[in-house]
Design a protein around this motif. Structure first.
Motif, short mmCIF file in Angstrom:
data_model
loop_
_atom_site.label_atom_id
_atom_site.label_comp_id
_atom_site.label_asym_id
_atom_site.label_seq_id
_atom_site.Cartn_x
_atom_site.Cartn_y
_atom_site.Cartn_z
N ALA A 1 -55.37 -32.09 29.20
CA ALA A 1 -54.16 -31.41 29.65
C ALA A 1 -53.12 -32.40 30.16
CB ALA A 1 -54.50 -30.41 30.75
N THR A 2 -53.58 -33.51 30.77
CA THR A 2 -52.60 -34.47 31.27
C THR A 2 -52.36 -35.59 30.29
OG1 THR A 2 -54.41 -35.56 32.45
CG2 THR A 2 -53.06 -34.05 33.72
N ARG A 3 -53.25 -35.75 29.34
CA ARG A 3 -53.14 -36.88 28.44
C ARG A 3 -52.15 -36.61 27.31
NH1 ARG A 3 -58.11 -39.55 25.23
NH2 ARG A 3 -56.91 -41.09 24.11
N TYR A 4 -52.00 -35.34 26.95
CA TYR A 4 -51.16 -35.02 25.81
C TYR A 4 -49.97 -34.17 26.20
CZ TYR A 4 -55.29 -36.46 23.23
OH TYR A 4 -56.34 -37.17 22.74
N ASP A 5 -48.91 -34.27 25.43
CA ASP A 5 -47.81 -33.32 25.56
C ASP A 5 -48.15 -32.13 24.67
OD1 ASP A 5 -45.53 -31.85 25.50
OD2 ASP A 5 -44.17 -33.54 25.17
N ALA A 6 -48.85 -31.17 25.26
CA ALA A 6 -49.43 -30.09 24.47
C ALA A 6 -48.36 -29.24 23.78
CB ALA A 6 -50.30 -29.20 25.36
N LYS A 7 -47.23 -29.07 24.45
CA LYS A 7 -46.17 -28.25 23.87
C LYS A 7 -45.65 -28.90 22.58
CE LYS A 7 -41.72 -26.29 25.05
NZ LYS A 7 -40.59 -26.31 25.99
N ALA A 8 -45.46 -30.23 22.66
CA ALA A 8 -44.96 -30.96 21.49
C ALA A 8 -46.01 -30.94 20.37
CB ALA A 8 -44.61 -32.39 21.88
N LEU A 9 -47.28 -31.07 20.76
CA LEU A 9 -48.35 -31.05 19.75
C LEU A 9 -48.40 -29.71 19.03
CD1 LEU A 9 -51.53 -32.74 21.28
CD2 LEU A 9 -50.36 -33.35 19.15
N LEU A 10 -48.29 -28.65 19.82
CA LEU A 10 -48.33 -27.30 19.23
C LEU A 10 -47.23 -27.17 18.18
CD1 LEU A 10 -49.44 -24.30 19.44
CD2 LEU A 10 -47.59 -23.89 21.04
N LYS A 11 -46.05 -27.65 18.54
CA LYS A 11 -44.93 -27.56 17.62
C LYS A 11 -45.19 -28.39 16.36
CE LYS A 11 -40.00 -27.32 17.60
NZ LYS A 11 -39.12 -28.47 17.37
N GLN A 12 -45.67 -29.59 16.62
CA GLN A 12 -45.86 -30.54 15.52
C GLN A 12 -46.97 -30.10 14.57
OE1 GLN A 12 -46.85 -34.32 17.22
NE2 GLN A 12 -47.35 -35.21 15.24
N LYS A 13 -48.05 -29.54 15.13
CA LYS A 13 -49.24 -29.31 14.32
C LYS A 13 -49.40 -27.87 13.84
CE LYS A 13 -50.89 -33.47 15.38
NZ LYS A 13 -51.10 -34.53 14.40
#
Ligand code: HEC
Ligand code: HEC
Length: 233
Positions: free
Chosen positions: A23-35
Motif C-alpha cells: 500500500a505504501t510502496r506503490y502508487d496504486a491509483k496510477a497502477l490501476l489506471k495504467q494496468k
C-alpha cells in the motif's frame, strides 16, 4: 558495538517492513489506471458503453464485495484483496462472481500475468476496496442530485464562487454585478461569452483578471448572465 548492531538490526527490520507493505510502496491509483483501465472504466459513478470490454471497476468492486462470503466482517478487506489478486492472475469462469449472461457477453478476463505483479495487484485491490466505497458513492450521488435540482444560475454561482470576487451591489476584488449589468444591459450573450473566456483590463481600477470558466456550458453561462441582469440592477 552492541547498541550499534542492535540499531542496525532495527534499521534493517524497518526497511523490510516498508518494503513488504504494497500500500505504501506503490502508487496504486496510477497502477490501476495504467494496468486495468483499457478494459474497465474507472469512474465513480461509472461511464458505461454498449461496446465496453469489461464491467466498470466500481461495479466489479461492489459486486465482489457483496457476493464474497466472509464470516468475520473485519476480514473482508483482506479477503477482497486476496480474491482480486488471485482472480487477475488466474481468472476462470468458475471463480468469477459475474453472472452467466455477462460472462458470456464479456468473455472471461484474460490473465494479467506478466502485465502486473502479485504485489502490485495487492496494492491495486486495496485501493479499489477503499476507493469504490458504497457510502462515498452515495454521497457523490446525493451531491449530484442536489446540484441538479438547483436552478442553473444558482449552481454556477455556487460551483464557481462568483460572489467570492463580485458583490451584487458592491465592488470587491471585481466590479459589482450591478455595474456589469449596466454595461451589458442589452447584451446577455456578450456577457455570457466573457464569463466563459475570462476578462482582463476591461474594468478600470481592477488589477485582477477574471479567469476563464471554459467548462461552463453556453446555456449555464447565459443563465447566470440573465440572472445578473435581472437581480443586480
Ligand atoms: C483485457 C481486458 C481486461 C483487463 C486489462 C483487465 N480486466 Fe478485469 N475483467 C475483464 C473482463 C472481461 C471481466 C468480466 C468477466 C470475468 O469476470 O472474468 C473482468 C472482471 C474482473 C473482475 C471480477 C471478477 C468477478 O468475479 O466478477 C475483477 C476483480 C477484475 N476484473 C480485476 C481486474 C484488475 C485488478 C485489472 C488490472 C490489473 C483488470 N481486471 C484488468 C477484462 C479485463
Ligand atoms: C477570482 C475572482 C473572480 C471570480 C471567481 C469571478 N470573477 Fe468575474 N471578474 C473578475 C474580475 C477581476 C473582473 C474584471 C476583469 C476586467 O477588468 O476585465 C471580472 C469581470 C466579470 C465580468 C465582466 C466581463 C467583461 O467582459 O466586461 C462578468 C460578466 C463577470 N466577471 C462574471 C462572473 C461570473 C458569472 C462569475 C462566476 C461564474 C465570476 N465572474 C467569477 C473576477 C472574478
Amino acid at each position: 558495538m552492541r547498541p550499534l548492531s542492535a540499531f542496525l538490526a532495527l534499521l534493517l527490520l524497518v526497511g523490510c517492513e516498508q518494503k513488504q507493505d504494497p500500500a505504501t510502496r506503490y502508487d496504486a491509483k496510477a497502477l490501476l489506471k495504467q494496468k486495468c483501465s483499457q478494459c474497465h472504466n474507472l469512474d465513480m459513478p461509472p461511464q458505461t458503453s454498449p461496446d465496453e470490454k469489461a464491467p466498470p471497476m466500481m461495479a466489479v468492486t461492489f459486486h465482489v464485495r457483496d457476493f464474497m462470503k466472509v464470516a468475520n466482517p473485519a476480514e473482508k478487506r483482506r479477503k477482497f484483496i486476496d480474491f482480486v489478486t488471485d482472480y487477475a492472475l488466474n481468472p476462470s469462469a468458475k471463480k468469477s462472481y459475474c453472472d452467466k449472461k455477462s460472462l458470456e457477453s464479456y468473455g472471461v478476463m484474460p490473465s494479467q500475468k506478466g502485465n502486473i505483479t502479485p504485489e502490485e495487484l495487492q496494492a491495486v485491490a486495496g485501493y479499489m476496496y477503499d476507493h469504490y466505497d458504497p457510502e462515498k458513492f452515495m454521497k457523490i450521488m446525493t451531491e449530484r442530485a442536489r446540484l441538479a435540482a438547483m436552478p442553473a444560475y444558482k449552481r454556477v454561482l455556487e460551483q464557481k464562487n462568483c460572489l467570492g470576487c463580485h458583490g451584487l451591489k458592491k465592488d470587491k476584488v471585481a466590479p459589482a454585478f450591478s455595474k456589469i449589468a449596466k454595461r451589458y444591459r442589452d447584451n446577455p450573450d456578450a456577457m455570457a461569452q466573457s464569463i466563459r473566456h475570462g476578462s482582463r483590463g476591461k474594468w478600470a481600477g481592477f488589477k485582477l483578471a477574471m479567469p476563464p470558466f471554459k467548462d461552463l456550458t453556453p446555456a449555464d453561462a447565459k443563465a447566470v448572465s440573465e440572472w445578473i441582469l435581472k437581480e443586480a440592477r
